[in-house]
Design a protein around this motif. Sequence first.
Motif, PDB file in Angstrom:
ATOM      1  N   LYS A  92       9.970  12.195 -16.491  1.00  0.00           N
ATOM      2  CA  LYS A  92      10.709  10.963 -16.753  1.00  0.00           C
ATOM      3  C   LYS A  92      11.474  10.521 -15.509  1.00  0.00           C
ATOM      4  N   ILE A  93      12.076  11.489 -14.805  1.00  0.00           N
ATOM      5  CA  ILE A  93      12.807  11.170 -13.577  1.00  0.00           C
ATOM      6  C   ILE A  93      11.855  10.628 -12.507  1.00  0.00           C
ATOM      7  N   GLU A  94      10.681  11.274 -12.387  1.00  0.00           N
ATOM      8  CA  GLU A  94       9.722  10.829 -11.373  1.00  0.00           C
ATOM      9  C   GLU A  94       9.170   9.448 -11.716  1.00  0.00           C
ATOM     10  N   ARG A  95       8.946   9.184 -12.988  1.00  0.00           N
ATOM     11  CA  ARG A  95       8.474   7.853 -13.389  1.00  0.00           C
ATOM     12  C   ARG A  95       9.540   6.790 -13.091  1.00  0.00           C
ATOM     13  N   PHE A  96      10.799   7.129 -13.315  1.00  0.00           N
ATOM     14  CA  PHE A  96      11.894   6.205 -12.981  1.00  0.00           C
ATOM     15  C   PHE A  96      11.933   5.960 -11.476  1.00  0.00           C
ATOM     16  N   TRP A  97      11.763   7.028 -10.696  1.00  0.00           N
ATOM     17  CA  TRP A  97      11.745   6.930  -9.240  1.00  0.00           C
ATOM     18  C   TRP A  97      10.622   6.014  -8.770  1.00  0.00           C
ATOM     19  N   ASN A  98       9.456   6.110  -9.398  1.00  0.00           N
ATOM     20  CA  ASN A  98       8.336   5.271  -8.998  1.00  0.00           C
ATOM     21  C   ASN A  98       8.557   3.813  -9.379  1.00  0.00           C
ATOM     22  N   ARG A  99       9.240   3.568 -10.491  1.00  0.00           N
ATOM     23  CA  ARG A  99       9.598   2.180 -10.824  1.00  0.00           C
ATOM     24  C   ARG A  99      10.538   1.598  -9.762  1.00  0.00           C
ATOM     25  N   PHE A 100      11.463   2.439  -9.304  1.00  0.00           N
ATOM     26  CA  PHE A 100      12.377   1.994  -8.248  1.00  0.00           C
ATOM     27  C   PHE A 100      11.611   1.683  -6.963  1.00  0.00           C
ATOM     28  N   LEU A 101      10.601   2.507  -6.639  1.00  0.00           N
ATOM     29  CA  LEU A 101       9.813   2.273  -5.430  1.00  0.00           C
ATOM     30  C   LEU A 101       9.089   0.938  -5.499  1.00  0.00           C
ATOM     31  N   ILE A 102       8.608   0.571  -6.664  1.00  0.00           N
ATOM     32  CA  ILE A 102       7.919  -0.712  -6.813  1.00  0.00           C
ATOM     33  C   ILE A 102       8.879  -1.869  -6.534  1.00  0.00           C
ATOM     34  N   VAL A 103      10.074  -1.791  -7.107  1.00  0.00           N
ATOM     35  CA  VAL A 103      11.087  -2.826  -6.867  1.00  0.00           C
ATOM     36  C   VAL A 103      11.450  -2.875  -5.383  1.00  0.00           C
ATOM     37  N   LEU A 104      11.629  -1.685  -4.789  1.00  0.00           N
ATOM     38  CA  LEU A 104      11.946  -1.605  -3.359  1.00  0.00           C
ATOM     39  C   LEU A 104      10.830  -2.208  -2.523  1.00  0.00           C
ATOM     40  N   GLY A 105       9.578  -1.921  -2.904  1.00  0.00           N
ATOM     41  CA  GLY A 105       8.439  -2.455  -2.158  1.00  0.00           C
ATOM     42  C   GLY A 105       8.375  -3.964  -2.197  1.00  0.00           C
ATOM     43  N   VAL A 106       8.637  -4.545  -3.369  1.00  0.00           N
ATOM     44  CA  VAL A 106       8.641  -6.008  -3.491  1.00  0.00           C
ATOM     45  C   VAL A 106       9.745  -6.610  -2.619  1.00  0.00           C
ATOM     46  N   PHE A 107      10.930  -5.980  -2.638  1.00  0.00           N
ATOM     47  CA  PHE A 107      12.042  -6.474  -1.816  1.00  0.00           C
ATOM     48  C   PHE A 107      11.703  -6.399  -0.330  1.00  0.00           C
ATOM     49  N   LEU A 108      11.174  -5.244   0.115  1.00  0.00           N
ATOM     50  CA  LEU A 108      10.850  -5.073   1.531  1.00  0.00           C
ATOM     51  C   LEU A 108       9.752  -6.036   1.973  1.00  0.00           C
ATOM     52  N   ALA A 109       8.781  -6.297   1.083  1.00  0.00           N
ATOM     53  CA  ALA A 109       7.701  -7.215   1.430  1.00  0.00           C
ATOM     54  C   ALA A 109       8.230  -8.628   1.639  1.00  0.00           C
ATOM     55  N   LEU A 110       9.037  -9.108   0.686  1.00  0.00           N
ATOM     56  CA  LEU A 110       9.556 -10.473   0.776  1.00  0.00           C
ATOM     57  C   LEU A 110      10.616 -10.620   1.867  1.00  0.00           C
ATOM     58  N   ALA A 111      11.606  -9.711   1.855  1.00  0.00           N
ATOM     59  CA  ALA A 111      12.688  -9.807   2.838  1.00  0.00           C
ATOM     60  C   ALA A 111      12.208  -9.473   4.238  1.00  0.00           C
ATOM     61  N   LEU A 125       0.801  -1.217   0.000  1.00  0.00           N
ATOM     62  CA  LEU A 125       0.000   0.000   0.000  1.00  0.00           C
ATOM     63  C   LEU A 125       0.838   1.273   0.000  1.00  0.00           C
ATOM     64  N   ILE A 126       2.088   1.191   0.438  1.00  0.00           N
ATOM     65  CA  ILE A 126       2.936   2.382   0.491  1.00  0.00           C
ATOM     66  C   ILE A 126       3.857   2.465  -0.718  1.00  0.00           C
ATOM     67  N   TYR A 127       4.526   1.353  -1.037  1.00  0.00           N
ATOM     68  CA  TYR A 127       5.574   1.388  -2.057  1.00  0.00           C
ATOM     69  C   TYR A 127       5.140   0.913  -3.446  1.00  0.00           C
ATOM     70  N   ILE A 128       4.107   0.095  -3.524  1.00  0.00           N
ATOM     71  CA  ILE A 128       3.792  -0.550  -4.794  1.00  0.00           C
ATOM     72  C   ILE A 128       2.541   0.027  -5.470  1.00  0.00           C
ATOM     73  N   ILE A 129       1.417   0.051  -4.768  1.00  0.00           N
ATOM     74  CA  ILE A 129       0.150   0.444  -5.394  1.00  0.00           C
ATOM     75  C   ILE A 129       0.119   1.903  -5.855  1.00  0.00           C
TER      76      ILE A 129
END
Length: 407
Positions: free
Chosen positions: A373-392, A344-348
């Motif tokens: 473009k920079i903000e869209r890249f930042w949001n893609r990074f947040l999604i990856v970070l969210g998946v990592f934080l959820a699993l780890a 709900l914070i990092y992915i959605i």
Amino acid sequence: MGAGVLSLPAGVAAMGDVPKATISAYTFHLIGRIVQVANSESSGSSSEAKVTSLGQLWDKEIGPSTSWLITLACFLVCYGTCLAYSIVLGDTFRSLAESAGLKASREANVAVISLFGVYPLCTLKSLAALKPVSIIGNIGLLTTALVMTIRALPGGAYSAASSATNYLATLPLTLHPSFGVIGLRKLSSTLVLSSMAATAFLVHMAGPEFYQTLEKRSIKRFGVLSTLGFSSVLALSAYMMCVGFLTFGGSCKGMILNNYSTLDPGATLCRFLMGIALLGSYAFIGNVMKSSFNQLIYKGKEITDEIQKKTTQALVGTITALALVLNDAGFVVSFTGALLGSALIYIIPPLLFLKSTKRRIDNGSLASTSTLKIERFWNRFLIVLGVFLALAGGSMTVVNSFFPHLL
């Protein structure tokens, strides 16, 4: 933020450091920005045309076929929160009973409170009578912060060097202050605390409604609301986290008030205020939980009183059963924060932002600037970070709670 913030000192006990500020405020503000766009694109100005939930926002930007995932996430967040509340209520009222000279097990308190307190409140058709609970909750948190500050002072009631009233003799050795023993437990400790901290900032499912009900609504005012709100929560969370850890160190329990003696009048007052607040909060969150459950199971059907009754009995019953088995609110808070908080914070919100901006770029209503473009890249990074934080984070929470010898 009640159960979440009262579990944070245990996170520091596992980690040995204070976490940095989260990016929750950014993604919360992001939701407001997307809602503003959705509003401007909606035909008509009636309230029915306005987005008031993440599910509606997902329907518009992603599609209705997968909106059940958002409803499920909201349901599970509420379910995990109510489970944490049930565990904390059992601990809280057991300590209050001991302060009054009564003996009752945690399990007995959980069962009695669920039967005679939680269930009747969750069957209320109108929760208007519970509005004062929010005031009691704020008073309880501030009072708890004050009492914890006094107890953390040098020579305080839980200090070995205290010459005044000292409650250490009334506590088992496992609750005595412990410093310089555990220390930093690698990356896993950081993940546990990060998971716990997420729950203190987890209000994103209500983001659309917050934006719609904001007086003199604008993105600028919503930005101010996000900044002030999250900054205040961050400050109070960090402060209570620190004073709790400075008092008990590595002995911090999943619910920090459990560390304080049942003979401590200040802690007893805090337990009473927080107990009342959590009962009311359970009813509020439980109402959202029932609504989400009914949307998942009975979507498109009329929700009768009989369905509401059976839903309440099933949900409160299963939560109570789990609370009888699980005795650490810290585990529930951190596990919920790791899996659902990350979503709900990092992915959605980033997913919604990327979909919304791509759609508008494609139809020519939004220019693809370098900043975007920079903000869209930042949001893609947040999604990856969210998946990592959820699993780890989820994995490390389980290991830290049930297999600590592996760390």
